[in-house]
Design an enzyme around this catalytic site. Structure first.
Site, PDB file in Angstrom:
ATOM      1  CB  CYS A 168      -5.844  -4.178   2.770  1.00 39.35           C
ATOM      2  SG  CYS A 168      -7.149  -3.103   3.338  1.00 39.35           S
ATOM      3  N   GLY A 199      -4.639  -6.320 -15.460  1.00 41.81           N
ATOM      4  CA  GLY A 199      -3.631  -6.040 -14.447  1.00 41.81           C
ATOM      5  C   GLY A 199      -2.219  -6.375 -14.855  1.00 41.81           C
ATOM      6  CB  THR A 200      -0.144  -9.342 -14.052  1.00 44.06           C
ATOM      7  OG1 THR A 200      -0.676  -9.390 -12.727  1.00 44.06           O
ATOM      8  CG2 THR A 200       1.314  -9.740 -14.016  1.00 44.06           C
ATOM      9  N   GLY A 233      -5.392 -12.429 -14.333  1.00 41.83           N
ATOM     10  CA  GLY A 233      -4.598 -13.055 -15.387  1.00 41.83           C
ATOM     11  C   GLY A 233      -5.138 -12.929 -16.798  1.00 41.83           C
ATOM     12  CG  LEU A 271      -2.172  -0.930   1.010  1.00 43.70           C
ATOM     13  CD1 LEU A 271      -2.741  -1.358   2.354  1.00 43.70           C
ATOM     14  CD2 LEU A 271      -3.241  -0.249   0.169  1.00 43.70           C
ATOM     15  CG  ASN A 318      -6.588  -8.134  -3.990  1.00 49.15           C
ATOM     16  OD1 ASN A 318      -5.443  -8.232  -4.442  1.00 49.15           O
ATOM     17  ND2 ASN A 318      -6.987  -7.091  -3.302  1.00 49.15           N
ATOM     18  CB  THR A 319      -2.875 -10.970  -5.461  1.00 49.07           C
ATOM     19  OG1 THR A 319      -2.926 -10.159  -4.274  1.00 49.07           O
ATOM     20  CG2 THR A 319      -2.552 -10.088  -6.645  1.00 49.07           C
TER      21      THR A 319
HETATM   22  O1  RRO Z   1      -0.207  -2.895  -2.009  1.00 53.56           O
HETATM   23  C1  RRO Z   1      -0.150  -4.133  -2.120  1.00 53.56           C
HETATM   24  O2  RRO Z   1       0.863  -4.783  -1.811  1.00 53.56           O
HETATM   25  C2  RRO Z   1      -1.272  -4.924  -2.634  1.00 53.56           C
HETATM   26  C3  RRO Z   1      -2.607  -4.639  -2.379  1.00 53.56           C
HETATM   27 BR1  RRO Z   1      -3.179  -3.185  -1.397  1.00 53.56          BR
HETATM   28  C4  RRO Z   1      -3.627  -5.489  -2.889  1.00 53.56           C
HETATM   29  O3  RRO Z   1      -4.828  -5.308  -2.700  1.00 53.56           O
HETATM   30  N1  RRO Z   1      -3.225  -6.561  -3.624  1.00 53.56           N
HETATM   31  C5  RRO Z   1      -1.945  -6.829  -3.868  1.00 53.56           C
HETATM   32  O4  RRO Z   1      -1.624  -7.832  -4.542  1.00 53.56           O
HETATM   33  N2  RRO Z   1      -0.965  -5.995  -3.377  1.00 53.56           N
END
Ligand code: RRO
Length: 309
Positions: free
Chosen positions: A131, A269-270, A248, A74, A195-196
């Site tokens: 988070c 994203g990636t 992905g 973050l 999210n991841t």
């Molecule tokens: O900032 C990050 O490391 C991060 C966040 Br907030 C998120 O929601 N998802 C991610 O893979 N990294």
């Protein structure tokens, strides 16, 4: 080709189906050298907190088979600078902007919503509940029904009724459908998923985790089947709740898979790290994939895979 690529996320109309994914294109400005950012479905900004943060220790990225791990933690300028520098650029440039917010506590989420409520130029709020909750031993909000709902209920009470709230869900749960149901009951108008996934890479020469923060979020094609499954399950349970699908997506074919599973729009994203023009390219390719199959619009394939059997 005359495929209609427009779509919507509930009340939010989008002229194109592809948006950036939070954290993968900062606040959109860097993409401007690769295309007209206002022609994207939208930009989802990197999750912003109340105060500036320098993030987790380096290294913050590691390659994995068909994906990558990130542990940014973050990093960001804090809400005031974000509004002044980033949001103003997006608004001046006519970009459909979805602001992602992240709080260390339920109250911080509420404060962020309150601060943003009267700021012009926000098309939707993405509430990143994936988070850690600093008041609950760092447990991730979205892993628990109660904390997920608390955040969304609080944001709802501070936000306006016209602009949609999307809740960003983590796949690191046993039953993502029940978390989705909780946040929709608490007032989310739509869902961003996924999210991841939490992962780790170990450097066996140094005999320690590769990332400074030890664990990181796994993204990229490696997680696509997990994301498609999650979107499919949630759409089956909540067919009227719009889903911004991600995980992905590299090309138009991948994008079509998410639409068929039940997503109404897609975050890219990636792949953007290697190909910054991917959000535009993928929208174009999606049009070709639809055309090839005789479809005339994005809308007609949303949730299509649910009709078979
Ligand atoms: O900032 C990050 O490391 C991060 C966040 Br907030 C998120 O929601 N998802 C991610 O893979 N990294």
């Amino acid at each position: 080709m005359s495929v209609d690529l427009s779509t919507s996320l509930g009340s939010l109309k989008l002229s194109a189906p592809t948006l950036t994914a939070s954290g993968c294109a900062a606040a959109g400005r860097e993409l401007a050298q690769f295309g007209d950012v206002s022609t994207l479905g939208g930009v989802v900004t990197k999750s912003i907190m109340l105060n500036a943060r320098s993030g987790r220790p380096t290294p913050r990225m590691a390659e994995t088979p068909s994906g990558m791990l990130n542990s940014i933690g973050l990093q960001g300028p804090g809400i005031e600078q974000f509004i002044e520098k980033d949001l103003s650029w997006l608004t001046e440039n006519g970009v459909t902007t979805i602001v992602s917010i992240a709080g260390g506590s339920v109250a911080e989420f509420g404060e962020l919503a309150r601060r943003l409520r009267d700021v012009p130029g926000i098309a939707a709020l993405e509430v990143n509940i994936s988070c850690p909750n600093v008041e609950s031993r760092g447990q991730v909000f979205a892993c628990n029904h109660e904390s997920s709902s608390d955040v969304i209920r609080t944001v709802r009470s501070e936000w306006n009724d016209e602009t949609p709230i999307l809740a960003k869900l983590t796949p690191d749960v046993t039953d993502i459908v029940s978390i989705a149901q909780s946040v929709v009951e608490a007032g989310a108008n739509g869902l961003s998923m996924i999210n991841t996934l939490l992962g780790m890479v170990i450097d066996v020469d140094a005999m320690k985790p590769m990332l400074g923060g030890k664990t990181g979020g796994l993204s990229g094609p490696a997680i696509r089947p997990v994301a498609v499954r999650a979107v499919y399950q949630v759409h089956a349970a909540l067919p009227d709740t719009p889903i911004l699908g991600m995980g992905g997506i590299r090309n138009g074919h991948d994008a079509l898979e998410f639409l068929a599973a039940g997503a109404s729009a897609l975050s890219i994203g990636t792949v953007v790290f290697g190909d910054p023009s991917a959000p535009w390219r993928i929208a174009r390719e999606l049009g070709e994939e639809l055309d090839k199959r005789g479809y005339q619009s994005v809308r007609e394939v949303i949730g299509k895979a649910h009709q078979a059997g």
